[in-house]
Write an enzyme that holds these catalytic residues in place. Structure first.
Site, PDB file in Angstrom:
ATOM      1  N   HIS A 123      -7.240  -4.807  10.197  1.00 33.40           N
ATOM      2  CA  HIS A 123      -7.015  -4.546   8.766  1.00 33.40           C
ATOM      3  C   HIS A 123      -5.713  -5.182   8.294  1.00 33.40           C
ATOM      4  O   HIS A 123      -4.770  -5.347   9.052  1.00 33.40           O
ATOM      5  CB  HIS A 123      -7.098  -3.051   8.423  1.00 33.40           C
ATOM      6  CG  HIS A 123      -5.962  -2.182   8.855  1.00 33.40           C
ATOM      7  ND1 HIS A 123      -6.115  -1.130   9.730  1.00 33.40           N
ATOM      8  CD2 HIS A 123      -4.651  -2.181   8.505  1.00 33.40           C
ATOM      9  CE1 HIS A 123      -4.954  -0.531   9.889  1.00 33.40           C
ATOM     10  NE2 HIS A 123      -4.037  -1.142   9.168  1.00 33.40           N
ATOM     11  N   ASN A 181      -7.551  -2.846  14.214  1.00 34.03           N
ATOM     12  CA  ASN A 181      -8.943  -3.185  13.884  1.00 34.03           C
ATOM     13  C   ASN A 181      -9.016  -4.399  12.953  1.00 34.03           C
ATOM     14  O   ASN A 181     -10.040  -4.663  12.346  1.00 34.03           O
ATOM     15  CB  ASN A 181      -9.668  -1.979  13.270  1.00 34.03           C
ATOM     16  CG  ASN A 181      -9.016  -1.492  11.981  1.00 34.03           C
ATOM     17  OD1 ASN A 181      -8.089  -2.119  11.470  1.00 34.03           O
ATOM     18  ND2 ASN A 181      -9.495  -0.377  11.448  1.00 34.03           N
ATOM     19  N   GLU A 194      -9.732  -2.025   5.211  1.00 32.13           N
ATOM     20  CA  GLU A 194     -10.397  -1.725   6.472  1.00 32.13           C
ATOM     21  C   GLU A 194     -11.576  -2.672   6.710  1.00 32.13           C
ATOM     22  O   GLU A 194     -12.059  -3.305   5.764  1.00 32.13           O
ATOM     23  CB  GLU A 194     -10.898  -0.277   6.445  1.00 32.13           C
ATOM     24  CG  GLU A 194      -9.792   0.761   6.323  1.00 32.13           C
ATOM     25  CD  GLU A 194      -9.076   1.043   7.650  1.00 32.13           C
ATOM     26  OE1 GLU A 194      -9.029   0.148   8.529  1.00 32.13           O
ATOM     27  OE2 GLU A 194      -8.548   2.160   7.798  1.00 32.13           O
ATOM     28  N   ASP A 225       0.819  -1.214   0.000  1.00 31.28           N
ATOM     29  CA  ASP A 225       0.000   0.000   0.000  1.00 31.28           C
ATOM     30  C   ASP A 225       0.851   1.261   0.000  1.00 31.28           C
ATOM     31  O   ASP A 225       2.067   1.209   0.182  1.00 31.28           O
ATOM     32  CB  ASP A 225      -0.969   0.000   1.201  1.00 31.28           C
ATOM     33  CG  ASP A 225      -0.308  -0.461   2.507  1.00 31.28           C
ATOM     34  OD1 ASP A 225       0.935  -0.430   2.590  1.00 31.28           O
ATOM     35  OD2 ASP A 225      -1.030  -0.845   3.427  1.00 31.28           O
TER      36      ASP A 225
HETATM   37  C1  GLP Z   1      -0.660   0.245   8.521  1.00 31.85           C
HETATM   38  C2  GLP Z   1      -0.277  -0.529   7.258  1.00 31.85           C
HETATM   39  C3  GLP Z   1      -0.414  -2.009   7.445  1.00 31.85           C
HETATM   40  C4  GLP Z   1       0.215  -2.425   8.749  1.00 31.85           C
HETATM   41  C5  GLP Z   1      -0.538  -1.809   9.893  1.00 31.85           C
HETATM   42  C6  GLP Z   1       0.011  -2.173  11.263  1.00 31.85           C
HETATM   43  O1  GLP Z   1      -1.936   0.757   8.516  1.00 31.85           O
HETATM   44  N1  GLP Z   1      -1.002  -0.124   6.117  1.00 31.85           N
HETATM   45  O2  GLP Z   1       0.146  -2.686   6.327  1.00 31.85           O
HETATM   46  O3  GLP Z   1       0.199  -3.826   8.871  1.00 31.85           O
HETATM   47  O4  GLP Z   1      -0.489  -0.396   9.751  1.00 31.85           O
HETATM   48  O5  GLP Z   1       1.127  -1.380  11.549  1.00 31.85           O
HETATM   49  P1  GLP Z   1       2.098  -1.600  12.769  1.00 31.85           P
HETATM   50  O6  GLP Z   1       2.983  -2.716  12.375  1.00 31.85           O
HETATM   51  O7  GLP Z   1       2.847  -0.301  12.875  1.00 31.85           O
HETATM   52  O8  GLP Z   1       1.252  -1.893  13.951  1.00 31.85           O
END
Ligand code: GLP
Length: 243
Positions: free
Chosen positions: A138, A136, A143, A67
């Site tokens: 995702h 959440n 989402e 992304d």
């Molecule tokens: C973001 C990214 C995800 C990632 C998530 C969790 O929103 N788009 O790909 O897995 O956050 O991030 P973190 O590893 O910082 O908790």
């Protein structure tokens, strides 16, 4: 699904890096799906170490990131393009032509997403997809309540995701409200998937995603249906997981 529970974040990073290293050694032209966020940083550090020690060669590797925020230029320190170069690509011998990321500055969402899906297909599909998990549930920026059948698309980020990611920006108003993301369909098409989860704050998410039913309100739960899915998590993240 295969579940690996380890002591802490460092061990999780090492186990994940070793799965990647094995894949790259066995198939030097592997197509990798890569993730951003805090969780995979330790794994990227390990991979850089393996490369520097001569254990890994990325010269034939292709990568596709999950992304990218819309509206951020590549050289913005908050862009995922910057993150990936800073944490991995600048330190290994991957060819820049083999690095694929959404262009966050492309306003034509249809063009950006169709081209991305086509590039994945042209590369022969993703061999190994790395995933983190949002609080959440995702995955990438899919989402809660995203249809599982979607391929790459532009999303409106939910308030909870904007709040979770604001720690990396000067203030919440700077967090982009939209992003490009691979869809669940792209993720599920990967031949192998490895998800990393760390920390007590994700324990309930893990429980809902992997002890509960497969529902679009918890996007990560769809991974239960994948035939080569490995969940690597530390004890804290696994504290509510029932084996
Ligand atoms: C973001 C990214 C995800 C990632 C998530 C969790 O929103 N788009 O790909 O897995 O956050 O991030 P973190 O590893 O910082 O908790």
């Amino acid at each position: 699904m295969k579940v690996i529970i380890v002591e802490d974040y460092d061990k999780m990073s090492e186990v994940a890096a070793d799965i990647l290293a094995k894949q790259i050694t066995e198939k030097p032209n592997t197509v990798l799906g890569l993730a951003t966020g805090s969780t995979p940083i330790g794994m990227y550090k390990k991979l850089v170490e393996y490369y520097q020690n001569g254990k890994l060669n990325f010269s034939e590797i292709k990568s596709f990131n999950l992304d990218e925020y819309c509206g951020l230029p590549k050289d913005n320190v908050q862009s995922y393009w910057y993150f990936m170069h800073d944490n991995l690509f600048n330190h290994i011998n991957i060819k820049s032509d083999n690095v694929n990321m959404f262009d966050g500055e492309e306003n034509d969402a249809k063009k950006a997403c169709e081209e991305y899906d086509m590039a994945i297909e042209k590369a022969g599909g993703i061999d190994l997809q790395i995933l983190g998990c949002g609080h959440n549930g995702h995955i990438a920026f899919n989402e809660p309540s995203t249809e599982f059948s979607k391929s790459s698309h532009r999303v409106e980020l939910q308030e909870s995701t904007i709040n979770a990611n604001k720690r990396l920006f000067a203030d919440v108003s700077q967090v982009p409200k939209t992003s490009y993301t691979m869809g669940i369909k792209n993720i599920m098409n990967a031949k192998k998937i490895v998800m990393l989860v760390s920390g007590e704050d994700k324990a309930l998410t893990v429980h809902q995603a992997f002890n509960g039913p497969i529902v679009s309100t918890v996007p990560a739960s769809v991974l239960q249906l994948h035939n080569d899915f490995t969940l690597v998590m530390d004890k804290a993240a696994a504290s509510k997981y029932v084996k």
